[in-house]
Motif scaffolding. Structure first.
Motif, PDB file in Angstrom:
ATOM      1  N   ALA A  77      -4.496  57.507 -11.092  1.00 11.76           N
ATOM      2  CA  ALA A  77      -3.948  58.767 -11.597  1.00 11.76           C
ATOM      3  C   ALA A  77      -2.939  59.360 -10.619  1.00 11.76           C
ATOM      4  O   ALA A  77      -1.897  59.890 -11.023  1.00 11.76           O
ATOM      5  CB  ALA A  77      -5.077  59.766 -11.865  1.00 11.76           C
ATOM      6  N   SER A  78      -3.236  59.273  -9.324  1.00 11.05           N
ATOM      7  CA  SER A  78      -2.322  59.791  -8.311  1.00 11.05           C
ATOM      8  C   SER A  78      -1.005  59.036  -8.334  1.00 11.05           C
ATOM      9  O   SER A  78       0.079  59.632  -8.287  1.00 11.05           O
ATOM     10  CB  SER A  78      -2.977  59.681  -6.924  1.00 11.05           C
ATOM     11  OG  SER A  78      -2.116  60.162  -5.922  1.00 11.05           O
ATOM     12  N   ALA A  79      -1.077  57.708  -8.416  1.00 13.83           N
ATOM     13  CA  ALA A  79       0.135  56.892  -8.466  1.00 13.83           C
ATOM     14  C   ALA A  79       0.894  57.122  -9.777  1.00 13.83           C
ATOM     15  O   ALA A  79       2.131  57.122  -9.792  1.00 13.83           O
ATOM     16  CB  ALA A  79      -0.216  55.416  -8.313  1.00 13.83           C
ATOM     17  N   ARG A  80       0.160  57.339 -10.857  1.00 13.78           N
ATOM     18  CA  ARG A  80       0.812  57.574 -12.155  1.00 13.78           C
ATOM     19  C   ARG A  80       1.644  58.861 -12.131  1.00 13.78           C
ATOM     20  O   ARG A  80       2.722  58.915 -12.723  1.00 13.78           O
ATOM     21  CB  ARG A  80      -0.238  57.633 -13.265  1.00 13.78           C
ATOM     22  CG  ARG A  80       0.366  57.846 -14.656  1.00 13.78           C
ATOM     23  CD  ARG A  80      -0.662  57.776 -15.758  1.00 13.78           C
ATOM     24  NE  ARG A  80      -1.031  56.394 -16.054  1.00 13.78           N
ATOM     25  CZ  ARG A  80      -2.223  55.865 -15.856  1.00 13.78           C
ATOM     26  NH1 ARG A  80      -3.192  56.611 -15.334  1.00 13.78           N
ATOM     27  NH2 ARG A  80      -2.469  54.610 -16.153  1.00 13.78           N
ATOM     28  N   ARG A  81       1.142  59.884 -11.450  1.00 17.96           N
ATOM     29  CA  ARG A  81       1.899  61.138 -11.368  1.00 17.96           C
ATOM     30  C   ARG A  81       3.223  60.932 -10.638  1.00 17.96           C
ATOM     31  O   ARG A  81       4.255  61.501 -11.020  1.00 17.96           O
ATOM     32  CB  ARG A  81       1.055  62.217 -10.670  1.00 17.96           C
ATOM     33  CG  ARG A  81      -0.081  62.749 -11.527  1.00 17.96           C
ATOM     34  CD  ARG A  81      -0.712  63.985 -10.918  1.00 17.96           C
ATOM     35  NE  ARG A  81      -1.414  63.704  -9.675  1.00 17.96           N
ATOM     36  CZ  ARG A  81      -2.688  63.341  -9.601  1.00 17.96           C
ATOM     37  NH1 ARG A  81      -3.403  63.193 -10.712  1.00 17.96           N
ATOM     38  NH2 ARG A  81      -3.264  63.128  -8.433  1.00 17.96           N
TER      39      ARG A  81
END
Length: 255
Positions: A77-81
């Motif tokens: 999720a962090s990388a997706r943001r």
């Protein structure tokens, strides 16, 4: 009339092509202008500093993710943001554990290519720990220290088995800024394998004492990646920043 011999040949070529994860495609992929870099265990986003400087000099927009190292879902999720903020085609790069993130998130339409730097590259749903046990246990594993559910790499193992080809003073600084990880992170499994559909590149660290080099070679071969071998510790992204940056630039489709 259909030329049956020609038709049969075409079917054979199509079958062979579909069997190779990264077989060349007729259409050309777009040149990437963005690079998103994700760090693994025992590190933080600053470990990409040397590579980022070289990517910027090549005209690429590079961003390092601050991986929370809490769970695979949180990390993705962090990388997706960060990926969502990129304008256009993007190369997704992972070091070490973050190869899991690259493998899961790499199916995003914005991702034009994947780069693995001495990284995990599981298949969809694969138990990476079970796969790793089929190879010799790397020395760094014995140096992991836990405080409850939180883990980190002890200084001796960090200097010898993680950053063995870096000057000791530099390695001690990197040890001091390492971000601890949660045990639950290691239990995560990917649900997809982006390397089956995206062009992939892999840098094997031949002197690696954190992931067995032969395991790295196996994963690179399985995914059909463009593979290079770098005489480096697990931290090739620092000790061999020129080589790693060149591989990323190639993945971006830059001359």
């Amino acid at each position: 009339m259909i030329d049956r011999r020609k038709f049969s040949t075409l079917l054979t070529v199509a079958a062979l092509t579909s069997a190779v994860p990264n077989a060349p495609r007729a259409e050309s992929r777009p040149t990437a202008k963005n690079v998103v870099l994700v760090h693994g265990l025992f590190a933080d986003g600053s470990c990409w500093t040397e590579v980022i400087a070289r990517l910027q000099a090549a005209g690429l927009n590079a961003t390092a993710v601050q991986n929370p190292l809490t769970s695979l879902e949180d990390a993705v999720a962090s990388a997706r943001r960060v990926l969502a903020r990129q304008d256009g085609p993007t190369v997704l790069v992972g070091h070490s554990f973050s190869g899991m993130i690259v493998t899961e998130l790499g199916v995003d339409p914005k991702v034009s290519a994947l780069v693995y730097v001495a990284a995990r590259a599981p298949d969809a749903g694969e138990d990476y720990a079970a796969l790793a046990k089929t190879y010799p246990t790397p020395p760094a594993s014995a140096g992991i220290v836990y405080d409850g559910e939180e883990g980190r790499l002890g200084e001796e193992a960090f200097l010898r088995d993680f950053a063995g080809d870096l000057p000791e003073a530099q390695a001690r600084v990197l040890h001091a800024v390492q971000q601890p990880f949660q045990k639950g992170l290691l239990a995560g499994r990917t649900t997809v394998a982006a390397w089956r559909t995206k062009p992939s590149y892999y840098a094997v660290s031949t002197e690696d004492r954190t992931i067995d080099p032969d395991l790295e070679r196996f994963m690179a071969k399985r995914m059909g990646a463009k593979t290079i071998e770098v005489k480096a510790s697990h931290l090739a992204l620092i000790s061999q920043a020129d080589t790693i940056a060149k591989l990323i630039i190639e993945a971006a489709g830059r001359p």
